[in-house]
Enzyme design. Structure first.
Site: not given
Ligand code: THU
Length: 161
Positions: A62, A64-66, A73, A75, A112, A115
């Site tokens: 995974n 992520e970003n601010a 994800c 997947e 999720c 995904c």
């Protein structure tokens, strides 16, 4: 009036050793990439490993970003990588593992909704079931034999034709 019911069937194995060797390797591969996750906001690391029909393995974690909603994800990162690098190879199996730095999470987690939809697209594109192997921080492994069982009454390419 007619009522329809969907069932999600999955197997629970007590340890990885009960699985065939190629599946054990795939799960280990997913675990081995966990340190590559970029999850400074959730502290929830996810590793995915995809087994292709020629035996090659493609991984993802995974990212992520601010700007929270644009994080991706593991997947979908792995699926996009597999489709970009090997567009003609079918996906046989995907293994997903986690490490939650917030609290011990022994049980496996399940992909999720987004995904599931992306996994379903790949399954329907290839016409062959994609097996799903899920591992938490404990020993147990959940095994699902297809994506469609995870996403019943789904929207797909059939609806557009
Ligand atoms: N996440 C995944 O990578 N896969 C899943 O199946 C569930 C959630 C990620 C998204 C986000 O970076 C973090 O886990 C917490 O939701």
């Amino acid at each position: 009036m007619k009522e329809l019911k969907f069932e999600t069937v999955f197997k629970i194995f007590d340890t990885i050793h009960e699985l065939p060797e190629d599946e054990q390797i795939l799960i280990h591969k997913a675990s081995s990439v966990l340190p590559k996750a970029y999850a400074p906001y959730s502290h929830f690391h996810v590793g995915a490993a995809i087994l292709l029909e020629n035996g090659k393995i493609v991984t993802g974690t995974n990212q992520e970003n601010a700007s929270y909603p644009i994080g991706l994800c593991a997947e979908r990162i792995a699926l996009a990588a597999a489709s970009s690098i090997h567009p003609d190879l079918k996906i046989k199996t995907i293994a997903v593992t986690i490490k939650n730095f917030n609290k011990p999470t022994l049980e496996p987690v399940s992909p999720c909704g987004t995904c599931r939809q992306v996994l379903l697209e790949k399954e329907q594109q290839s016409g062959e079931a994609i097996k799903i192997l899920l591992k938490g921080e404990g020993e147990k492994i959940y095994v699902l034999s297809s994506v469609s069982s995870l996403l019943p009454l789904s929207f797909g390419s059939k609806d557009l034709k």
